[in-house]
Write an enzyme that holds these catalytic residues in place. Structure first.
Site, PDB file in Angstrom:
ATOM      1  N   ASN A  11       0.830  -1.217   0.000  1.00 40.88           N
ATOM      2  CA  ASN A  11       0.000   0.000   0.000  1.00 40.88           C
ATOM      3  C   ASN A  11       0.856   1.255   0.000  1.00 40.88           C
ATOM      4  O   ASN A  11       1.953   1.261   0.556  1.00 40.88           O
ATOM      5  CB  ASN A  11      -0.853   0.096   1.283  1.00 40.88           C
ATOM      6  CG  ASN A  11      -1.851  -1.033   1.428  1.00 40.88           C
ATOM      7  OD1 ASN A  11      -2.269  -1.631   0.439  1.00 40.88           O
ATOM      8  ND2 ASN A  11      -2.233  -1.322   2.662  1.00 40.88           N
ATOM      9  N   ASP A 252       4.230  -5.155  12.260  1.00 40.59           N
ATOM     10  CA  ASP A 252       4.868  -5.703  11.053  1.00 40.59           C
ATOM     11  C   ASP A 252       6.375  -5.813  11.257  1.00 40.59           C
ATOM     12  O   ASP A 252       7.007  -6.797  10.844  1.00 40.59           O
ATOM     13  CB  ASP A 252       4.586  -4.808   9.846  1.00 40.59           C
ATOM     14  CG  ASP A 252       3.096  -4.674   9.569  1.00 40.59           C
ATOM     15  OD1 ASP A 252       2.362  -5.641   9.837  1.00 40.59           O
ATOM     16  OD2 ASP A 252       2.676  -3.599   9.091  1.00 40.59           O
TER      17      ASP A 252
HETATM   18  O1  RIB Z   1       0.283  -2.431   9.740  1.00 42.43           O
HETATM   19  C1  RIB Z   1       0.412  -1.138   9.218  1.00 42.43           C
HETATM   20  C2  RIB Z   1      -0.083  -1.109   7.804  1.00 42.43           C
HETATM   21  O2  RIB Z   1      -1.463  -1.369   7.793  1.00 42.43           O
HETATM   22  C3  RIB Z   1       0.082   0.214   7.099  1.00 42.43           C
HETATM   23  O3  RIB Z   1       1.318   0.348   6.456  1.00 42.43           O
HETATM   24  C4  RIB Z   1      -1.118   0.242   6.153  1.00 42.43           C
HETATM   25  O4  RIB Z   1      -0.775   0.230   4.811  1.00 42.43           O
HETATM   26  C5  RIB Z   1      -1.976  -0.945   6.540  1.00 42.43           C
HETATM   27  O5  RIB Z   1      -1.805  -1.999   5.684  1.00 42.43           O
END
Ligand code: RIB
Length: 311
Positions: A11, A252
């Site tokens: 994204n 992440d």
């Molecule tokens: O976990 C964070 C992410 O969640 C962001 O970078 C956004 O793009 C969504 O996918």
């Protein structure tokens, strides 16, 4: 050492920095807007790579300026993007994010190309038995199911981060080795109320997920750290004390760290510690993937802990 194979979203994050999140019906002025590379899949791939393992991204972007930018970012990281396809007639995934003064965020994702996968997309993806295949819930269920089933046939390990949470298909659970959830995802998947301030409550929730047949459950609790439940053993990792400015993508970053650690042959606890330290650095910086530290930075900033990780 095997490689990390990340099947997930890519994204463009459009981030409004604000004092407070707007209330429903309210118009507010923000302080600044910034564009960052994001998407849970892409963030996790970048984290895997920066924290020390060969990484393959499998994803979809639109044939537009955001798509070009996202591909460039991944290439520059040294990620294998052979299986990132640029599609016509759709847009690159876009996330609209507000980050408040207290560093928390709210996110709206428009999936765009992240939803467009062709049948048999997995046919030409090379998975070996020492690889780790990661997926999140920003791509369709059938995509995750297909790649996880293939991964298990190839003898690889699978790691699922069910975010943003929704009902999880039994077929996906059956093919998941390691589940990484935050307290909201834990609560939804376990079907019980979880009090993140009470370890017993967290472990009861995690135990419910183990009973579904998943071997290892990892629960990320933000400033309360991480809890691990594997082979009936409980482990608790405390969070580092830092002053956060933007928590977007911290989960992440953690997941890339634990994946990289496991691929390097670390124990689950050491691998989770790598993710934990990396995530504590990431929240002190703005953006999702832009905030993820390299292994060198982890070692420099937390020297005495960092030395347990190979460069
Ligand atoms: O976990 C964070 C992410 O969640 C962001 O970078 C956004 O793009 C969504 O996918």
């Amino acid at each position: 050492m095997g490689k990390a194979i990340v099947v997930g979203s890519i994204n463009m994050d459009i981030v409004a920095f604000v004092n407070n999140h707007p209330k429903i019906g309210q118009t507010i002025f923000g302080k600044e807007v910034k564009y960052f590379s994001g998407g849970k899949g892409s963030n996790q791939a970048i984290s895997c790579k920066r924290l020390g393992c060969d990484t393959v991204m499998i994803g979809r972007v639109g044939n537009d300026s955001f798509g070009e930018k996202m591909l460039k970012v991944q290439r520059e990281e040294g990620i294998d993007v052979t299986n990132v396809k640029m599609l016509n007639n759709t847009t690159t995934g876009t996330a609209f994010i507000t980050v408040s003064e207290s560093s928390d965020n709210s996110i709206i994702v428009i999936p765009g190309a992240n939803s467009s996968w062709e049948e048999n997309f997995e046919d030409n993806i090379n998975i070996e038995n020492n690889d780790l295949v990661l997926a999140q819930f920003e791509v369709p269920d059938w995509v995750i199911e297909k790649i996880f089933v293939k991964a298990k046939k190839c003898g690889a390990t699978t790691m699922l981060n069910p975010a943003p949470v929704r009902d999880c298909k039994k077929e996906i659970i059956n093919a998941t080795d390691i589940l990484v959830v935050n307290e909201i995802e834990l609560q939804e998947m376990a079907g019980i109320d979880v009090n993140k301030d009470q370890d017993e409550s967290v472990f009861i929730g995690a135990q419910k997920l183990l009973e579904l047949g998943i071997g290892t459950v990892v629960v990320t609790l933000g400033e309360r750290g991480v809890r691990l439940l594997s082979d009936g053993k409980r482990k608790r990792l405390n969070a580092r004390s830092v002053t956060p400015v933007d928590t977007t993508g911290a989960g992440d970053c953690f997941i890339g760290g634990i994946a990289a650690g496991l691929l390097k042959g670390s124990s689950l606890q050491s691998a989770a510690e790598l993710g934990n330290i990396a995530a504590s650095i990431s929240v002190t910086r703005e953006g999702a993937s832009s905030s993820i530290p390299t292994l060198n930075e982890v070692n420099q900033i937390f020297g005495e802990n960092g030395e347990i990780y190979e460069k």
